[in-house]
Design a protein around this motif. Structure first.
Motif, PDB file in Angstrom:
ATOM      1  N   ALA A   1       1.451  -0.945   0.261  1.00 26.52           N
ATOM      2  CA  ALA A   1       0.000   0.090   0.347  1.00 26.52           C
ATOM      3  C   ALA A   1       1.094   1.081  -0.668  1.00 26.52           C
ATOM      4  CB  ALA A   1      -0.968  -0.143   0.599  1.00 26.52           C
ATOM      5  N   LEU A   2       1.653   1.073   0.935  1.00 31.74           N
ATOM      6  CA  LEU A   2       2.705   2.546   0.704  1.00 31.74           C
ATOM      7  C   LEU A   2       3.964   2.674  -0.880  1.00 31.74           C
ATOM      8  CD1 LEU A   2       3.861   2.079   4.741  1.00 31.74           C
ATOM      9  CD2 LEU A   2       2.440   3.874   3.370  1.00 31.74           C
ATOM     10  N   ALA A   3       3.411   1.429  -1.350  1.00 32.15           N
ATOM     11  CA  ALA A   3       4.549   1.718  -2.084  1.00 32.15           C
ATOM     12  C   ALA A   3       4.000   2.122  -3.465  1.00 32.15           C
ATOM     13  CB  ALA A   3       4.615   0.151  -2.534  1.00 32.15           C
ATOM     14  N   ARG A   4       2.525   2.482  -3.719  1.00 29.89           N
ATOM     15  CA  ARG A   4       1.592   3.518  -4.536  1.00 29.89           C
ATOM     16  C   ARG A   4       1.582   4.800  -4.921  1.00 29.89           C
ATOM     17  NH1 ARG A   4      -1.898  -1.348  -3.051  1.00 29.89           N
ATOM     18  NH2 ARG A   4      -2.820  -0.404  -1.972  1.00 29.89           N
ATOM     19  N   PRO A   5       0.493   5.182  -5.601  1.00 27.45           N
ATOM     20  CA  PRO A   5       1.265   6.650  -5.234  1.00 27.45           C
ATOM     21  C   PRO A   5      -0.227   7.209  -4.524  1.00 27.45           C
ATOM     22  CG  PRO A   5       1.447   5.643  -8.108  1.00 27.45           C
ATOM     23  CD  PRO A   5       0.644   4.218  -6.837  1.00 27.45           C
ATOM     24  N   ARG A   6       0.345   8.395  -4.064  1.00 20.29           N
ATOM     25  CA  ARG A   6      -0.807   8.507  -2.826  1.00 20.29           C
ATOM     26  C   ARG A   6      -0.698  10.724  -2.666  1.00 20.29           C
ATOM     27  NH1 ARG A   6       3.543   5.637  -0.125  1.00 20.29           N
ATOM     28  NH2 ARG A   6       5.135   7.579   1.033  1.00 20.29           N
ATOM     29  N   LYS A   7      -1.506  10.812  -1.605  1.00 17.95           N
ATOM     30  CA  LYS A   7      -1.679  11.975  -1.898  1.00 17.95           C
ATOM     31  C   LYS A   7      -0.958  12.202  -0.423  1.00 17.95           C
ATOM     32  CE  LYS A   7      -5.003  16.214  -2.047  1.00 17.95           C
ATOM     33  NZ  LYS A   7      -6.156  16.219  -2.190  1.00 17.95           N
ATOM     34  N   PRO A   8      -1.114  12.353   0.352  1.00 15.27           N
ATOM     35  CA  PRO A   8      -0.636  12.984   1.627  1.00 15.27           C
ATOM     36  C   PRO A   8       1.076  11.613   1.683  1.00 15.27           C
ATOM     37  CG  PRO A   8      -1.917  10.797   2.505  1.00 15.27           C
ATOM     38  CD  PRO A   8      -1.732  11.482   0.897  1.00 15.27           C
ATOM     39  N   MET A   9       1.417  11.974   3.374  1.00 14.09           N
ATOM     40  CA  MET A   9       2.862  11.268   2.853  1.00 14.09           C
ATOM     41  C   MET A   9       2.334   9.911   4.158  1.00 14.09           C
ATOM     42  SD  MET A   9       4.893  13.954   4.933  1.00 14.09           S
ATOM     43  CE  MET A   9       6.515  13.032   5.102  1.00 14.09           C
ATOM     44  N   GLY A  10       3.268   8.791   3.882  1.00 15.73           N
ATOM     45  CA  GLY A  10       2.466   7.763   4.617  1.00 15.73           C
ATOM     46  C   GLY A  10       3.717   7.388   5.055  1.00 15.73           C
ATOM     47  N   TYR A  11       3.335   6.965   5.976  1.00 16.42           N
ATOM     48  CA  TYR A  11       3.760   6.097   7.528  1.00 16.42           C
ATOM     49  C   TYR A  11       3.561   5.071   8.261  1.00 16.42           C
ATOM     50  CZ  TYR A  11       6.102  10.524   8.838  1.00 16.42           C
ATOM     51  OH  TYR A  11       7.270  11.828   9.002  1.00 16.42           O
ATOM     52  N   VAL A  12       4.293   3.589   8.744  1.00 13.74           N
ATOM     53  CA  VAL A  12       3.923   3.032   8.907  1.00 13.74           C
ATOM     54  C   VAL A  12       4.075   3.131  10.797  1.00 13.74           C
ATOM     55  CG1 VAL A  12       6.333   1.732   8.632  1.00 13.74           C
ATOM     56  CG2 VAL A  12       4.419   0.356   8.874  1.00 13.74           C
TER      57      VAL A  12
ATOM     58  N   TYR B   1      10.897  -5.637  14.877  1.00  9.80           N
ATOM     59  CA  TYR B   1      11.892  -5.817  14.150  1.00  9.80           C
ATOM     60  C   TYR B   1      11.074  -6.296  12.633  1.00  9.80           C
ATOM     61  CZ  TYR B   1      15.293  -8.012  11.933  1.00  9.80           C
ATOM     62  OH  TYR B   1      16.156  -9.270  10.778  1.00  9.80           O
ATOM     63  N   GLY B   2      10.264  -7.669  12.981  1.00  6.91           N
ATOM     64  CA  GLY B   2       9.636  -8.404  11.756  1.00  6.91           C
ATOM     65  C   GLY B   2       8.806  -7.519  11.051  1.00  6.91           C
ATOM     66  N   ASP B   3       8.110  -6.222  11.820  1.00  8.78           N
ATOM     67  CA  ASP B   3       7.189  -5.432  10.700  1.00  8.78           C
ATOM     68  C   ASP B   3       8.365  -3.997  10.344  1.00  8.78           C
ATOM     69  OD1 ASP B   3       5.173  -6.219  12.550  1.00  8.78           O
ATOM     70  OD2 ASP B   3       5.150  -4.111  13.841  1.00  8.78           O
ATOM     71  N   LEU B   4       9.529  -3.512  10.566  1.00  4.07           N
ATOM     72  CA  LEU B   4      10.787  -2.835  10.149  1.00  4.07           C
ATOM     73  C   LEU B   4      11.060  -3.597   8.742  1.00  4.07           C
ATOM     74  CD1 LEU B   4      11.977  -1.305  13.207  1.00  4.07           C
ATOM     75  CD2 LEU B   4      10.768  -0.076  11.453  1.00  4.07           C
ATOM     76  N   VAL B   5      11.411  -4.768   9.016  1.00  2.00           N
ATOM     77  CA  VAL B   5      11.954  -5.520   7.797  1.00  2.00           C
ATOM     78  C   VAL B   5      11.409  -5.736   6.519  1.00  2.00           C
ATOM     79  CG1 VAL B   5      13.518  -6.969   7.550  1.00  2.00           C
ATOM     80  CG2 VAL B   5      14.072  -5.979   9.806  1.00  2.00           C
ATOM     81  N   ALA B   6      10.449  -6.025   6.897  1.00  4.96           N
ATOM     82  CA  ALA B   6       8.818  -6.246   5.742  1.00  4.96           C
ATOM     83  C   ALA B   6       8.269  -5.277   5.410  1.00  4.96           C
ATOM     84  CB  ALA B   6       7.663  -6.554   7.425  1.00  4.96           C
ATOM     85  N   THR B   7       8.708  -3.514   6.036  1.00  7.80           N
ATOM     86  CA  THR B   7       7.864  -2.655   5.193  1.00  7.80           C
ATOM     87  C   THR B   7       8.518  -1.457   4.836  1.00  7.80           C
ATOM     88  OG1 THR B   7       7.334  -1.965   7.265  1.00  7.80           O
ATOM     89  CG2 THR B   7       5.680  -3.134   7.102  1.00  7.80           C
ATOM     90  N   ILE B   8      10.044  -1.463   5.528  1.00  5.14           N
ATOM     91  CA  ILE B   8      10.437   0.006   4.629  1.00  5.14           C
ATOM     92  C   ILE B   8      10.799  -0.559   3.447  1.00  5.14           C
ATOM     93  CG2 ILE B   8      12.777   0.893   5.491  1.00  5.14           C
ATOM     94  CD1 ILE B   8      10.049   1.410   7.725  1.00  5.14           C
ATOM     95  N   HIS B   9      10.487   0.414   2.850  1.00  8.27           N
ATOM     96  CA  HIS B   9      11.630   0.424   1.424  1.00  8.27           C
ATOM     97  C   HIS B   9      11.043   2.123   1.173  1.00  8.27           C
ATOM     98  CE1 HIS B   9       7.450   1.369   0.012  1.00  8.27           C
ATOM     99  NE2 HIS B   9       6.810   0.087   0.654  1.00  8.27           N
ATOM    100  N   ARG B  10      11.739   2.532   0.166  1.00  8.03           N
ATOM    101  CA  ARG B  10      12.232   4.098  -0.746  1.00  8.03           C
ATOM    102  C   ARG B  10      10.574   4.547  -0.176  1.00  8.03           C
ATOM    103  NH1 ARG B  10      16.032   4.963  -3.439  1.00  8.03           N
ATOM    104  NH2 ARG B  10      16.499   3.038  -3.612  1.00  8.03           N
ATOM    105  N   ALA B  11       9.492   4.300  -0.568  1.00  3.72           N
ATOM    106  CA  ALA B  11       8.670   5.228  -0.924  1.00  3.72           C
ATOM    107  C   ALA B  11       7.784   5.404   0.393  1.00  3.72           C
ATOM    108  CB  ALA B  11       6.965   4.168  -1.972  1.00  3.72           C
ATOM    109  N   VAL B  12       8.337   4.340   1.957  1.00  2.41           N
ATOM    110  CA  VAL B  12       7.908   4.784   3.313  1.00  2.41           C
ATOM    111  C   VAL B  12       8.073   6.462   3.848  1.00  2.41           C
ATOM    112  CG1 VAL B  12       7.655   4.067   5.203  1.00  2.41           C
ATOM    113  CG2 VAL B  12       8.080   2.336   3.371  1.00  2.41           C
ATOM    114  N   ASP B  13       7.389   7.402   3.813  1.00  2.00           N
ATOM    115  CA  ASP B  13       8.239   8.661   4.513  1.00  2.00           C
ATOM    116  C   ASP B  13       8.789   8.579   5.707  1.00  2.00           C
ATOM    117  OD1 ASP B  13       7.888  10.465   2.401  1.00  2.00           O
ATOM    118  OD2 ASP B  13       6.151   9.365   2.300  1.00  2.00           O
TER     119      ASP B  13
END
Length: 297
Positions: free
Chosen positions: A52-63, A74-86
């Motif tokens: 979801a956070l990799a798709r185009p969006r209007k607002p900034m995206g946090y997890v 630990y598993g949450d961060l490893v699985a979700t962090i990528h360059r589109a996450v603000d």
């Protein structure tokens, strides 16, 4: 960093709510892996949150990941962090060690995944008795780092629900029971050179008048924005954390009058019956600057 006034939670395991949230006028959407996701569903929710956070969006995206003390963080961060996450909202932070460990992990993930160093924002959420009591020491995590690099913590967030539950507080509609905790978080933030913190969610959806009073108190008390738990809260929050027309007009009068006074060699004048010196002028200029930033956004 753009203004962060409204930060809307969306449960990571409800795709339609995440999809809608990412089209709204919140300054940021926080896709949640913590309180709104059942224990049995946490691991399975990580992949859809990352997608979801990799798709185009209007607002900034946090997890919002799970707490550092949990078996999921630990598993949450490893699985979700990528360059589109603000950024990351980190709940139930209770020590500088918590914050230091997550900052180190984010730095490692940035290096591993080719993300600019320090670009993942980190918002520690202070929402327990230990967290509020130790807030000064939590912020000192920056000085504990044995490695160099930009410090990713720019502001704190307050979580009143968990804090009230832990202390056994019965919180009234105007929340006098939370005044001391809020003031402590604001004071510690500014003493450490951070931005104004983000205030706790408001859960009384049908109490619009009380919500308006809460927003006014929050802004006047030094908070820069609010965590939101319903889309209808976005518009009032966005309005509340900007200066009013009267405040802007007064700030402009103060700045203009003081410039003229400085040219005459004066540094203490009266504007609208109030004595004006450098601290007041700096505050007025900051108000005007914040409005310019909001208009850019």
């Amino acid at each position: 960093m753009p203004l962060l006034r409204s930060l809307l939670f969306a449960p990571g395991n409800v795709p339609r709510r995440v999809e809608k949230a990412l089209t709204l006028d919140a300054d940021a959407v926080i896709v949640d892996l913590e309180d709104s996701v059942a224990l049995s569903d946490k691991e399975a929710t990580r992949k859809p949150v990352a997608e979801a956070l990799a798709r185009p969006r209007k607002p900034m995206g946090y997890v919002r990941v799970n707490a550092p003390s949990s078996p999921y963080c630990y598993g949450d961060l490893v699985a979700t962090i990528h360059r589109a996450v603000d950024g990351v909202l980190l709940p139930k932070v209770e020590s500088a060690a918590d914050l230091h460990a997550i900052d180190w992990l984010l730095a490692a993930l940035e290096r591993e995944r080719g993300i600019a160093e320090g670009s993942i924002d980190l918002i520690p959420q202070v929402e327990t008795a230990a967290g509020v009591q130790r807030v000064d020491r939590i912020i000192q995590a920056r000085s504990l780092r044995p490695y160099k690099g930009p410090w990713r913590v720019k502001r704190l967030a307050f979580g009143a629900a968990d804090y009230s539950h832990e202390l056994g507080l019965t919180v009234g509609m105007d929340e006098p029971e939370l005044v001391e905790a809020r003031a402590r978080i604001v004071l510690s933030s500014r003493a450490a050179g951070l931005e104004g913190p983000i205030d706790s969610p408001w859960f009384h959806f049908k109490e619009a008048a009380a919500f308006g009073r809460a927003l006014e108190r929050s802004r006047r008390g030094g908070f820069q924005g609010r965590l939101c738990v319903h889309p209808d809260q976005i518009a009032p929050v966005n309005r509340a954390y900007l200066p009013t027309d009267d405040e802007l007009a007064r700030a402009e009068r103060i700045v203009a009058a003081f410039r003229e006074a400085e040219a005459r060699g004066e540094a203490a004048i009266q504007v609208d019956g109030q004595m004006i010196d450098y601290p007041v002028v700096y505050r007025a200029q900051a108000l005007l600057d914040s409005m310019r930033e909001a208009r850019k956004a």
